[in-house]
Design an enzyme around this catalytic site. Structure first.
Site, PDB file in Angstrom:
ATOM      1  N   HIS A  78       0.836  -1.214   0.000  1.00  0.00           N
ATOM      2  CA  HIS A  78       0.000   0.000   0.000  1.00  0.00           C
ATOM      3  C   HIS A  78       0.867   1.260   0.000  1.00  0.00           C
ATOM      4  O   HIS A  78       0.587   2.218  -0.724  1.00  0.00           O
ATOM      5  CB  HIS A  78      -0.956   0.007   1.200  1.00  0.00           C
ATOM      6  CG  HIS A  78      -1.815  -1.215   1.267  1.00  0.00           C
ATOM      7  ND1 HIS A  78      -2.401  -1.648   2.431  1.00  0.00           N
ATOM      8  CD2 HIS A  78      -2.174  -2.115   0.312  1.00  0.00           C
ATOM      9  CE1 HIS A  78      -3.083  -2.763   2.193  1.00  0.00           C
ATOM     10  NE2 HIS A  78      -2.953  -3.072   0.910  1.00  0.00           N
ATOM     11  N   ASP A 243      -3.311  -2.705  -4.782  1.00  0.00           N
ATOM     12  CA  ASP A 243      -2.299  -3.733  -4.507  1.00  0.00           C
ATOM     13  C   ASP A 243      -1.420  -3.994  -5.739  1.00  0.00           C
ATOM     14  O   ASP A 243      -0.200  -4.118  -5.629  1.00  0.00           O
ATOM     15  CB  ASP A 243      -2.976  -5.063  -4.140  1.00  0.00           C
ATOM     16  CG  ASP A 243      -3.448  -5.110  -2.694  1.00  0.00           C
ATOM     17  OD1 ASP A 243      -2.968  -4.309  -1.864  1.00  0.00           O
ATOM     18  OD2 ASP A 243      -4.298  -5.971  -2.400  1.00  0.00           O
ATOM     19  N   HIS A 266      -0.778 -11.260  -4.924  1.00  0.00           N
ATOM     20  CA  HIS A 266       0.612 -10.820  -4.762  1.00  0.00           C
ATOM     21  C   HIS A 266       1.557 -11.855  -5.377  1.00  0.00           C
ATOM     22  O   HIS A 266       2.568 -11.505  -5.975  1.00  0.00           O
ATOM     23  CB  HIS A 266       0.945 -10.612  -3.287  1.00  0.00           C
ATOM     24  CG  HIS A 266       0.112  -9.536  -2.655  1.00  0.00           C
ATOM     25  ND1 HIS A 266       0.111  -8.241  -3.119  1.00  0.00           N
ATOM     26  CD2 HIS A 266      -0.753  -9.563  -1.613  1.00  0.00           C
ATOM     27  CE1 HIS A 266      -0.717  -7.518  -2.372  1.00  0.00           C
ATOM     28  NE2 HIS A 266      -1.255  -8.296  -1.466  1.00  0.00           N
TER      29      HIS A 266
HETATM   30 ZN   LIG Z   1      -3.906  -4.661  -0.043  1.00  0.00          ZN
END
Ligand SMILES: [Zn+2]
Length: 290
Positions: A78, A243, A266
């Site tokens: 973030h 993200d 991610h």
């Molecule tokens: Zn996040």
């Protein structure tokens, strides 16, 4: 967004918060840095510097975590998303703990810090990472993909969709073109989110110990559990873009290309940035002087 010279910040700024996974309190400072340093995390308590570089990514389970010599920093995405959107090429992130503070689960607090810090141009010219071939990474039905942008475009353009199988979130794609202004307006305030049924599992795994209704939106079968309503009706989708920007920023330069994802993670973003480097899917360009 596109400038000729590299940027840093004009002065040091700081914030105190807790990590969402560890629940540890952490002091974070953002400090100016010289040209060509990039973004470097500095664990003050261990006196170890960890450059924000894909080779230093040590895990991508729920957050993007970097480490070097057994010293790590978790939940970088973030903060990195805000730095990238603000076009900050060089800065030192000093922490006295192992996780970036979660604040309210969005990038709003980091944007406020960067507004206070004000960006300044350095004397060295900036390079842009221009995507030259398409790369796609998949995991089950999820994927992330990067491809060259249209010839006349010098931006990072994004298209994101998710399907949680929860009717009120919807499945329409979100189309976004990155600039500081569009980031602040459309993306920065979108919070971290989770499903009630996953939360107990994660707490049992010693994750999200610092998670609560002040830093994450929680959904159950009936909708939002929090007393604060959604900031946007597609807030989770916007958070996925937040993200992704933070994860892509690990390429270390402003990106010219098109990013597309369905239910990315991610993990997939890390596989993608690694492949961009290792498959040489880019060229470095400098903008013409105006
Ligand atoms: Zn996040």
């Amino acid at each position: 967004l596109n400038t000729f010279f590299q940027k840093t910040i004009s002065k040091e700024v700081s914030v105190l918060g807790i990590g969402i996974h560890t629940a540890h309190p952490v002091n974070m400072k953002i400090l100016p840095a010289k040209a060509n340093q990039g973004i470097v995390f500095y664990r003050k308590d261990k006196q170890i510097s960890i450059p924000f570089h894909y080779k230093n990514v040590i895990s991508t389970n729920l957050s993007t975590n970097i480490g070097l010599n057994n010293v790590s920093v978790s939940t970088t995405e973030h903060l990195m998303s805000a730095l990238f959107a603000y076009g900050i090429d060089n800065a030192i992130i000093e922490l006295d703990g192992d996780e970036v503070p979660i604040l309210d689960g969005s990038a709003t607090g980091f944007c406020m810090l960067l507004n206070e810090a004000k960006s300044v141009e350095l004397a060295e010219q900036r390079k842009y990472l221009k995507i030259t071939k398409t790369i796609k990474k998949t995991h089950n039905s999820s994927y992330v993909e990067i491809s060259p942008n249209d010839p006349n475009k010098e931006t990072l353009d994004m298209e994101y969709s998710i399907d949680f199988n929860i009717p009120f979130i919807g499945t329409d794609p979100y189309i976004f073109s990155l600039s500081k202004e569009s980031f602040i307006k459309e993306i920065s305030s979108a919070r971290t989110f989770g499903l009630m049924k996953d939360i107990k599992k994660m707490k049992d795994m010693n994750l999200i110990k610092g998670g609560d209704f002040n830093n994450a939106i929680v959904f159950d079968d009936n909708g939002v559990v929090n007393s604060e309503k959604l900031r946007f009706k597609d807030e989770p989708l916007r958070h996925k873009i937040l993200d992704a920007i933070g994860d892509l920023s690990i390429l270390g330069m402003p990106i010219i290309g098109k990013y597309k994802s369905f239910a990315g993670s991610h993990y997939l973003n890390h596989e993608l940035t690694k492949a961009i480097y290792e498959d040489n899917a880019f060229e470095l360009v400098e903008l013409e002087s105006f």
